[in-house]
Design an enzyme around this catalytic site. Structure first.
Site, PDB file in Angstrom:
ATOM      1  N   CYS A   1       0.824  -1.209   0.000  1.00  0.00           N
ATOM      2  CA  CYS A   1       0.000   0.000   0.000  1.00  0.00           C
ATOM      3  C   CYS A   1       0.866   1.271   0.000  1.00  0.00           C
ATOM      4  O   CYS A   1       1.360   1.663  -1.040  1.00  0.00           O
ATOM      5  CB  CYS A   1      -0.997  -0.029   1.150  1.00  0.00           C
TER       6      CYS A   1
ATOM      7  N   HIS B   1      -3.723  -4.669   0.296  1.00  0.00           N
ATOM      8  CA  HIS B   1      -3.036  -5.295   1.433  1.00  0.00           C
ATOM      9  C   HIS B   1      -3.136  -6.818   1.320  1.00  0.00           C
ATOM     10  O   HIS B   1      -4.067  -7.413   1.861  1.00  0.00           O
ATOM     11  CB  HIS B   1      -3.682  -4.852   2.752  1.00  0.00           C
TER      12      HIS B   1
ATOM     13  N   GLU C   1      -1.665  -9.003   2.874  1.00  0.00           N
ATOM     14  CA  GLU C   1      -1.541  -9.680   4.181  1.00  0.00           C
ATOM     15  C   GLU C   1      -2.896 -10.052   4.770  1.00  0.00           C
ATOM     16  O   GLU C   1      -2.997 -10.990   5.560  1.00  0.00           O
ATOM     17  CB  GLU C   1      -0.746  -8.803   5.163  1.00  0.00           C
TER      18      GLU C   1
HETATM   19  N1  GLN Z   1      -1.756   6.663   3.150  1.00  0.00           N
HETATM   20  C1  GLN Z   1      -1.979   5.993   1.916  1.00  0.00           C
HETATM   21  C2  GLN Z   1      -3.386   6.223   1.372  1.00  0.00           C
HETATM   22  O1  GLN Z   1      -4.268   6.574   2.119  1.00  0.00           O
HETATM   23  C3  GLN Z   1      -1.705   4.514   2.048  1.00  0.00           C
HETATM   24  C4  GLN Z   1      -2.633   3.824   2.986  1.00  0.00           C
HETATM   25  C5  GLN Z   1      -2.138   2.494   3.470  1.00  0.00           C
HETATM   26  O2  GLN Z   1      -0.956   2.202   3.419  1.00  0.00           O
HETATM   27  N2  GLN Z   1      -3.041   1.667   3.939  1.00  0.00           N
HETATM   28  O3  GLN Z   1      -3.625   6.063   0.214  1.00  0.00           O
END
Ligand code: GLN
Length: 594
Positions: free
Chosen positions: A394, A543, A545
């Site tokens: 992410c 994600h 995970e």
């Molecule tokens: N801060 C980033 C976003 O909001 C990534 C979010 C995250 O890593 N879950 O897009």
């Protein structure tokens, strides 16, 4: 014994103190009863007033675990999914905030027909209704409901009251298990049972009797203490289950089974045991494997920022990442040793980037905000230039794109709108519908959340990994149409920002491959470099995970672990070539000593 009564409910309540493994105990009981052939559902009840866990700081509350639906929940839900091997739904998660919000909205809509709306009966009955609803929607035989917090907390009283009412209505169908803690104060050197006795008494003062006690402690309980607890708490000695600290949480269902917890629970619920399923055999094999897996140790660095709470370091914020690594390490035939590295320490000069050479793989996990991002970007550059396997999750993928733009495209000051919306090169920008939400200060549950489809393109690391894994693509792929001969996958998301489409062509021309895109081609889901340029340089906007399971490791994590394994074997070969066979052992030991 024949089954008496209807649907069965097991309430898990904490005694003495929090953080002693109530979630793992609940999950493990779930695994065990499923293994005995029952359909089990697990429900997490969180007493806080937040409607969901989305707005909470991970250093304080641990990981925010996202369901397929997009609901942002407590990290225990991740354990439930991993131990049950099943996706959970919104019916499986309850917070006080959800209950109150619903009751108040109903009152505003005249849903209570002019009545005075009160905690008792309206809040309590809403809770009872949700307990019953989750049992119905899951079509389960047994519900395990974990009540957050500890007995004696003011916040969870209403949930205990709802459980009491359920027991009163269905005396044969509801039992209470207390997961308590038995301290052994260093000076005394003796395990003390009194705090647990008090916790059981406190619960009794709410009209709830404890049926079984899972006694968590550093070491196993002796018979004397078991007998003492049994007499004081008015239960049979066999209902005091010893649960000492152990190395791997995946052993807990096996230990419970050895202590006959499954049968004790079934007896208390007035149902006969069924035949143990083959799945439990697979579970046992996995649990043994994860613990004893090879002595080929692979060092993985997680470069993040949510580690410190006061003087202590916790890794809870990245729980699913740690577990995903464990499963895939086992699949790749290695043992992962995780090193938590604070990105800010690079920025402050506390550690040198060259220290990264000692790792076999680097992960930059999800994150928000400005803290540590320059450190992370430099770490990514180091990993890219030195050929160290890198996996960005992410934020880790967004920062990887920014690094590539800055270094390879020469776009000075390239950044994300999250940090500086006025920057010249917004490589990562906000999605149009998100702009509106931020303007309205609507932050809760408003990101791009939950399961979305991505098309994965041929001849890429991602395609190779997913393509080889039927568990991830098999069923879904049959249903979905393939786009440009691509593979369709579904993964869980939690982000507000995206790779800016305006830069995609430039990045692609400069060699970055977007191997996964949303089916309309607009959103970049996976970025990678070809194997000819780097052994493993992959980032995902989602994600992965959250979908990694002990019996179904995630294919991308497994590919990453394999690359890390290869780095280790190649390093030893290159040391061998440089130093000659005699010196290999000493050089090698030095290189990996930390
Ligand atoms: N801060 C980033 C976003 O909001 C990534 C979010 C995250 O890593 N879950 O897009």
């Amino acid at each position: 014994m024949k089954k008496i009564g209807g649907h069965k409910y097991i309430f898990i309540i904490g005694g003495v103190m929090s953080g002693v493994g109530k979630g793992v105990a609940s999950s493990s009981l779930g695994t065990l009863l499923s293994a005995k052939g029952f359909r089990v559902n697990l429900v997490k009840v969180d007493p806080y007033l937040n409607v969901d866990a989305g707005t909470m700081n991970p250093t304080e509350h641990g990981e925010v675990f996202v369901l397929n639906s997009g609901l942002e929940t407590d990290q225990d839900m991740g354990n439930y999914e991993r131990f049950l091997g099943r996706d959970l739904t919104n019916d499986d998660y309850i917070t006080s905030g959800m209950i109150y919000k619903h009751v108040i909205e109903k009152e505003r809509a005249l849903g209570y027909g002019g009545k005075c709306v009160e905690a008792i009966p309206h809040i309590r009955d809403e809770i009872v209704g949700r307990f019953e609803h989750s049992a119905r929607t899951n079509k389960s035989d047994i519900s395990i409901l974990e009540i957050g917090g500890t007995v004696g907390d003011y916040q969870n009283v209403m949930f205990i009251e709802a459980a009491r009412v359920l027991k009163m209505r269905h005396p044969d169908d509801v039992i209470f298990i207390m997961v308590s803690y038995l301290p052994t104060p260093g000076k005394l050197g003796e395990m003390k049972t009194r705090p647990t006795q008090h916790a059981v008494q406190q619960l009794a003062s709410y009209g709830v009797n404890t049926d079984i006690i899972i006694a968590r402690a550093e070491t196993a309980l002796d018979d004397r203490r078991k007998a003492k607890i049994a007499v004081a708490c008015n239960i049979h000695t066999k209902c005091v289950i010893s649960a000492p600290d152990i190395e791997s949480i995946y052993d807990v269902p096996i230990n419970f089974d050895q202590d006959h917890l499954g049968n004790i629970v079934l007896e208390a619920l007035h149902i006969s045991p069924r035949k143990t399923t083959d799945e439990f055999k697979t579970w046992k094999k996995m649990a043994r494997g994860i613990k004893n897996s090879s002595n080929n140790q692979i060092d993985i660095a997680i470069v993040g920022k949510y580690f410190n709470t006061g003087d202590f370091t916790l890794t809870d914020a990245y729980l699913s990442v740690l577990e995903a690594i464990k499963f895939s390490a086992y699949a790749a035939g290695v043992k992962a040793v995780i090193h938590t590295v604070n990105a800010r320490d690079f920025e402050k000069g506390k550690i040198n980037y060259s220290s990264l050479d000692t790792y076999h793989g680097i992960i930059v996990p999800g994150g928000f905000g400005e803290t540590g991002i320059e450190g992370k970007i430099n770490v990514i550059r180091y990993a890219r230039e030195r050929g160290i396997p890198y996996f960005g999750l992410c934020y880790g993928m967004q920062l990887m794109t920014i690094e590539y733009a800055r270094t390879v495209l020469g776009l000075k000051g390239a950044t994300t709108a999250e940090i500086n919306p006025l920057a010249t090169h917004l490589l990562i920008d906000i999605m149009p519908e998100q702009k509106k939400k931020i303007a309205e200060v609507n932050y809760g549950g408003s990101m791009r959340l939950g399961l979305y489809t991505a098309s994965i393109f041929k001849d890429t690391i991602a395609y190779e990994a997913y393509g080889a894994d039927k568990k991830f693509t098999g069923k879904k792929n049959k249903k979905s149409k393939t786009l440009n001969n691509s593979l369709q996958i579904e993964e869980r998301h939690r982000h507000r920002y995206e790779v800016n489409h305006e830069y995609v062509e430039q990045l692609e021309e400069a060699g970055l491959i977007f191997s996964g895109k949303s089916p309309d081609g607009m959103l970049m889901e996976i970025a990678e470099l070809p194997r000819s340029k780097h052994p493993f340089f992959v980032g995902t906007q989602f994600h992965p995970e959250f979908l990694a399971r002990p019996l179904a490791p995630h294919p991308l994590f497994t590919a990453f672990m394999k690359a890390a394994k290869k780095r280790k074997s190649q390093q030893s070969v290159s040391i061998l070539e440089k130093d000659g066979p005699e010196e290999v052992l000493t050089t090698y030991t030095l290189a990996y000593k930390k």
